[in-house]
Design an enzyme around this catalytic site. Structure first.
Site, short mmCIF file in Angstrom:
data_model
loop_
_atom_site.label_atom_id
_atom_site.label_comp_id
_atom_site.label_asym_id
_atom_site.label_seq_id
_atom_site.Cartn_x
_atom_site.Cartn_y
_atom_site.Cartn_z
N SER A 119 0.87 -1.19 0.00
CA SER A 119 0.00 0.00 0.00
C SER A 119 0.89 1.22 0.00
O SER A 119 2.09 1.12 0.24
CB SER A 119 -0.87 0.02 1.26
OG SER A 119 -0.14 0.51 2.37
N ASP A 120 0.33 2.39 -0.27
CA ASP A 120 1.13 3.59 -0.03
C ASP A 120 0.99 3.94 1.45
O ASP A 120 0.18 3.35 2.18
CB ASP A 120 0.71 4.74 -0.95
CG ASP A 120 1.86 5.73 -1.14
OD1 ASP A 120 2.84 5.66 -0.36
OD2 ASP A 120 1.79 6.59 -2.03
N TRP A 121 1.77 4.88 1.87
CA TRP A 121 1.89 5.20 3.30
C TRP A 121 0.52 5.50 3.91
O TRP A 121 -0.10 6.53 3.59
CB TRP A 121 2.82 6.40 3.44
CG TRP A 121 3.09 6.82 4.84
CD1 TRP A 121 2.20 7.39 5.70
CD2 TRP A 121 4.33 6.70 5.55
NE1 TRP A 121 2.80 7.64 6.90
CE2 TRP A 121 4.12 7.23 6.84
CE3 TRP A 121 5.60 6.20 5.23
CZ2 TRP A 121 5.12 7.28 7.80
CZ3 TRP A 121 6.60 6.26 6.18
CH2 TRP A 121 6.35 6.79 7.46
N GLY A 122 0.06 4.62 4.75
CA GLY A 122 -1.21 4.85 5.44
C GLY A 122 -2.44 4.80 4.55
O GLY A 122 -3.54 5.16 4.98
#
Ligand code: BGC
Length: 766
Positions: free
Chosen positions: A301-304
Site C-alpha cells: 500500500s502507499d503510506w497509510g
C-alpha cells in the site's frame, strides 16, 4: 540475543531442519531427500508457509517505518515499543526508512535471530534518483530519451543503496501526468505512455539487473497503481476520475512495461479512481494486475493508504478498511497498522479468506527468496562494502554523464551559446547558482545537504573568463523538506542593485532561476507556474541593463515561460540535475557538451491550458470554421498550442530530415525510414521521433501518438538512414472492453525532432 550460525539459520527458515521454538516439521519435509533436493523457490515458500501461524503470515504483510534510533536502546513505551514487540514476535515482514549497514543489521538481527521462524525482513527505501550520489530528477533523466543512460543511472542507484543495507526501492514511479501543477511530475517520465513505458522498462532493469540475488541489485516497485498522476487540478492526493480509454491506453502501458521487465513489486496509491480508493480496488489489483497481467510479485500500500479509505468515505472504520484492502489484493500494509491488528480477527470471522492471506504471504516470501535473503539475511550488510562503494568516483561519473544528457536547450538566438572560453566578462546571477542543496531536488533522503556541485563552482573551472557572481535575491527560506516553500523569497529585493551593477558591465549574463529542490515533489502542487518569488522581477530588472541573458532554469516541472521566450536570447532547461549539476551545466554552457535533451512534457503558455499534452483528441470542432464564428474548440485569450511542445529541444548543431518512406508489409508490419543529416558545424545527437495518427477508429485516437524514437549521433555533414518497424503493438490500441485491436484504415506517419514534426506520409491498413 540468541546467536545462530547463518547456515543453520538458512536451513531453519527454509524448513529443512527444526530450530529452537519452531514447530515440529513432518517427516517428509525433513527427510534427507528433501534436504538435498534442489527445491525451486515456490516449493521453498510452500514449505515455509505450512509452518507459519496465521499471525505470522499476517506479520509478513505488515510494514513499519523505522521506529527508533536503531543504534540506541530499544524503546520501552509507546507506539515504538509496540512495533518493537511485533518485530520480535515475527509480526513484521518489512521495514522502510531504515538505512545504513549498522542500522539494517540491527533490525535484521531481531527478525532473524529472535523470532520463531527467523524470516528476514525486506528493507524498503525511496531510492528515486540515486541514494547518496544523486542523479537528475526522473523527469530530467527522461528528457535524455537515452534508455541506456537511464538504465545505468538506476543500476548505480541500486548498487549504492544496496551497499547501505537497502534491498527494495519504491521506484520507478511510472505515473503518466499531463498536469504541471502536480508536484510529483518531477518523479515520473512525463506525459507520454510510449516514452514512459520504455523508460519504466529501463529503470526496472537497472534496479533489478539480470539476477536479483546479487548484492548489487534490489527489487523495484512500479508505483502508484493506478491513476495517481491524474489528480483533479493537479492538487496532491485529489480525486481521480478517468475513462476506460485513458486508463487502458495512457495510464496502464508503463505499468505493463514494468511487468515485461520483471518488476517484483507494485505500490498502490492514495487516490480514488472513479469512486473507489485504489488501495481497496479489486478490479485494479486482483482482476487486472494479478489476473490479466499475471503479476506474481506483491503489492504494497502507499503510506497509510489503507486507513485513508476511512477518510475517503469508503470504509466505515479501520477494521473495515483492512478487510477491503486485503480482499482487493493489497498484500502489504505500509504504516496503517491495520493488518497487524485486524486481519486475524477478520479471517476468523470469515470476512477475509485465509487463502488471500496465504497468497499475500507467499508473494512476499517469494521476493525475499529471490533476493537471496534466506541464504544470507546480512548480504546487504557489509560494512567494508558500504565504506568502499558509497560515493565512489564511478557513480559521480555516471551522475555527470546523466546530468549532461538531461539538459534541454530551449532557445539559442544568434548562437549566444556556447559561451566563449576566453575573454568574456560573465555575470552569474541568482541564488540557485551558488546553491549546493537545491540541485539535489526532492526525494534525496540519504543525500547530505550542500553536496551538489553548484553552477558557480562548475563555471569557476573555466578559468580564462572573468566571472563575477551576485545572488540578486535570496532563496534561503524554504529549503527544508517540511516548510511551505511557496512563500520563498517574495519580498526581499535588497540584493537587486548588486546584481544589476554586475550585469551592466558584463558581456553575457547567466541567470540561474527556478524552483528550490523541495518546491516540486510530493505535496508540492502549485496553481501558478511562473518563477516563484521575486525572481521574475529580478530578471526583468537585469534585462533592462543587459539583454544578453542566458537563462538557466532549475525546476522540477514545466513552467510558463512566455516572457522569457519573447525577450531572452538563450534559455537552458537544466531541471534539478543532482550531485554533478554545476559541472554538467558549465560543460553545456561552454560547449564541451552539445545538448540533445528533448522535453518529456509540454510547456504551457498559461496555467489555464493545463492539462496540456501533445496526444490530445481532435474534437468535433478542431479548427476555425469557414464562417469564422467562435464555435470551435479554443480559448479566447491564448492559442491552443503549448509554448514548447513535447519532444522539443535544440542542439548547437542543426539536423535535417528528408526522404521519408513507409511501406505496408502487412496489417501487423509497417516499415518506415527517413534520412537524417547533421547540417550544422558541430557533432551532435538528435532524438528522431516517429508519430502516427489513426484517422478514424471505433474509439477515437489522438491526433498524434509517439510510436518510435532513436537517439542518433552524427558528425557535421554526415547522414544516416533511420529505420523503424511498426508492429501490431504500435499500430493498435485498447477498445473500451479492454481488447487490444488493430483497425483497418488510414494512418499518417510523422517523423521529426519534436511532436510538431511536419514531414509526413500516409499509409492504409486493409
Ligand atoms: C509516497 C510513496 C513513497 C512512500 C514511502 C509516500 O508518501 O507516496 O511514493 O514510496 O511515501 O516513503
Amino acid at each position: 540475543m540468541r546467536k545462530i550460525s547463518l547456515i543453520i539459520l538458512a536451513y531453519c527458515v527454509t524448513g529443512f531442519i527444526s530450530c529452537k521454538n519452531s514447530t515440529t516439521y513432518n517427516s517428509e519435509e525433513t527427510s534427507s531427500a528433501f534436504l538435498t533436493s534442489v527445491l525451486d523457490i515456490d516449493q521453498k515458500v510452500a514449505t515455509l508457509l505450512k509452518q507459519m501461524t496465521l499471525e505470522e503470515k499476517i506479520g509478513q504483510m505488515n510494514q513499519y517505518n523505522g521506529f527508533w534510533d536503531i543504534t540506541g536502546p530499544a524503546p520501552s513505551s509507546g507506539d515504538a515499543a509496540k512495533k518493537y514487540e511485533h518485530l520480535r514476535k515475527g509480526y513484521v515482514g518489512s521495514m522502510l526508512n531504515v538505512r545504513g549497514v549498522e542500522n539494517v543489521r540491527k533490525v535484521q538481527q531481531i527478525a532473524v535471530e529472535e523470532t520463531r521462524l527467523g524470516i528476514p525482513l525486506i528493507i524498503g527505501f525511496d531510492v528515486i534518483h540515486g541514494y547518496e550520489t544523486i542523479s537528475p530528477i526522473p523527469l530530467a533523466e527522461s528528457a535524455s530519451w537515452d534508455l541506456e543512460a537511464i538504465k545505468k543511472s538506476a543500476q548505480v542507484a541500486a548498487e549504492e543503496a544496496a551497499a547501505a543495507g537497502i534491498n527494495w526501492t519504491f521506484a520507478p514511479m511510472v505515473d503518466i501526468s499531463r498536469d504541471a501543477r502536480w508536484g510529483r511530475v518531477m518523479e515520473g517520465a512525463g506525459e507520454d505512455p510510449y516514452l514512459g513505458s520504455k523508460i519504466a522498462f529501463a529503470r526496472v532493469q537497472g534496479f533489478q539487473g539480470s539476477d536479483l540475488s546479487q548484492h548489487t541489485t534490489i527489487a523495484a516497485c512500479a508505483k502508484h497503481f493506478a491513476g495517481y498522476g491524474f489528480a483533479e487540478s493537479g492538487r496532491e492526493y485529489n480525486t481521480v476520475d478517468v475513462g476506460t480509454s485513458t486508463l487502458n491506453n495512457i495510464i496502464f502501458p508503463p505499468f505493463q512495461a514494468t511487468i515485461d521487465a520483471g518488476v517484483r513489486t507494485f505500490m498502490n496509491s492514495f487516490n480514488e479512481l472513479n469512486g473507489i480508493p485504489v488501495t481497496g480496488n479489486k478490479y485494479l489489483q486482483r482482476d487486472i494486475l494479478k489476473g490479466q497481467w499475471e503479476f506474481d510479485g506483491f503489492v504494497v500500500s502507499d503510506w497509510g493508504s489503507i486507513e485513508e479509505m476511512v477518510f475517503h468515505g469508503h470504509a466505515k472504520d479501520g477494521k473495515h478498511a483492512a478487510e477491503i484492502a486485503a480482499n482487493a489484493g493489497s498484500d502489504m500494509d505500509m504504516e496503517s497498522y491495520l493488518y497487524v491488528t485486524e486481519l486475524a480477527n477478520l479471517v476468523r470471522e470469515g470476512s477475509v479468506k485465509e487463502a488471500y492471506i496465504d497468497d499475500a504471504a507467499r508473494r512476499i516470501l517469494r521476493v525475499k527468496f529471490e533476493l537471496g535473503l534466506f541464504e544470507d539475511p546480512y548480504k546487504y550488510c557489509d560494512r567494508q562494502r558500504e565504506k568502499e562503494v558509497i560515493g565512489q568516483q564511478a557513480f559521480h561519473d555516471a551522475a555527470l554523464d546523466m546530468a549532461k544528457k538531461s539538459i534541454v536547450l530551449l532557445k539559442n538566438d544568434n548562437q549566444l551559446l556556447p559561451l566563449k572560453k576566453q575573454g568574456q566578462k560573465i555575470a552569474l546571477i541568482g541564488a540557485l547558482a551558488s546553491d549546493k542543496t537545491s540541485p539535489l531536488g526532492n526525494w534525496r533522503i540519504a543525500a547530505k545537504d550542500n553536496t551538489a556541485v553548484s553552477v558557480l563552482e562548475g563555471m569557476q573551472a573555466y578559468k580564462d573568463n572573468q566571472l563575477t557572481y551576485a545572488k540578486g535575491a535570496d532563496l534561503s527560506l524554504g529549503k527544508t523538506k517540511f516548510t511551505a516553500e511557496l512563500n520563498i523569497n517574495t519580498t526581499d529585493r535588497s540584493e537587486f542593485p548588486q546584481a544589476i551593477a554586475l550585469a551592466k558591465t558584463a558581456d553575457v549574463v547567466v541567470m540561474v532561476l527556478g524552483e528550490v529542490g523541495y518546491q516540486s515533489g510530493e505535496a508540492r502542487s502549485r496553481t501558478t507556474l511562473g518563477l516563484p518569488g521575486v525572481q521574475q522581477e529580478l530578471l526583468e530588472a537585469v534585462f533592462k541593463v543587459n539583454k544578453n541573458i542566458v537563462l538557466v532554469l532549475n525546476n522540477g516541472r514545466p513552467l510558463v515561460l512566455n516572457w522569457h521566450q519573447e525577450h531572452l536570447p538563450a534559455i537552458v532547461e537544466a531541471w534539478q540535475l543532482g550531485t554533478q549539476s554545476g559541472n554538467a551545466i558549465a560543460q553545456v554552457l561552454y560547449g564541451d557538451y552539445n545538448p540533445s535533451g528533448k522535453l518529456p512534457m509540454s510547456f504551457p503558455r498559461a496555467v489555464g491550458q493545463v492539462p496540456i499534452y501533445y496526444n490530445y483528441k481532435n474534437t468535433g470542432r478542431p479548427s476555425i470554421p469557414a464562417s469564422n464564428t467562435v464555435f470551435w474548440s479554443h480559448f479566447q485569450d491564448v492559442e491552443n498550442t503549448p509554448l514548447y511542445p513535447f519532444g522539443y529541444g535544440l542542439s548547437y548543431t542543426t539536423f535535417e530530415y528528408s526522404a521519408l518512406k513507409a511501406k505496408v508489409v502487412s496489417n501487423k508490419k509497417v516499415e518506415v525510414s527517413v534520412m537524417l543529416t547533421n547540417s550544422g558545424k558541430l557533432t551532435g545527437k538528435e532524438v528522431v521521433q516517429l508519430y502516427i495518427r489513426d484517422h478514424f477508429a471505433s474509439v477515437t485516437r489522438p491526433v498524434r501518438e509517439l510510436k518510435g524514437f532513436e537517439l542518433v549521433r552524427l558528425e557535421p555533414n554526415q547522414s544516416q538512414r533511420i529505420v523503424f518497424t511498426l508492429t501490431e503493438k504500435e499500430l493498435g490500441f485498447y477498445d473500451n472492453q479492454g481488447n487490444f485491436i488493430v483497425e483497418p484504415g488510414d494512418y499518417s506517419i510523422f517523423i521529426g525532432g519534436d511532436s510538431n514534426a511536419n514531414l509526413h506520409t500516409k499509409i492504409t491498413l486493409k
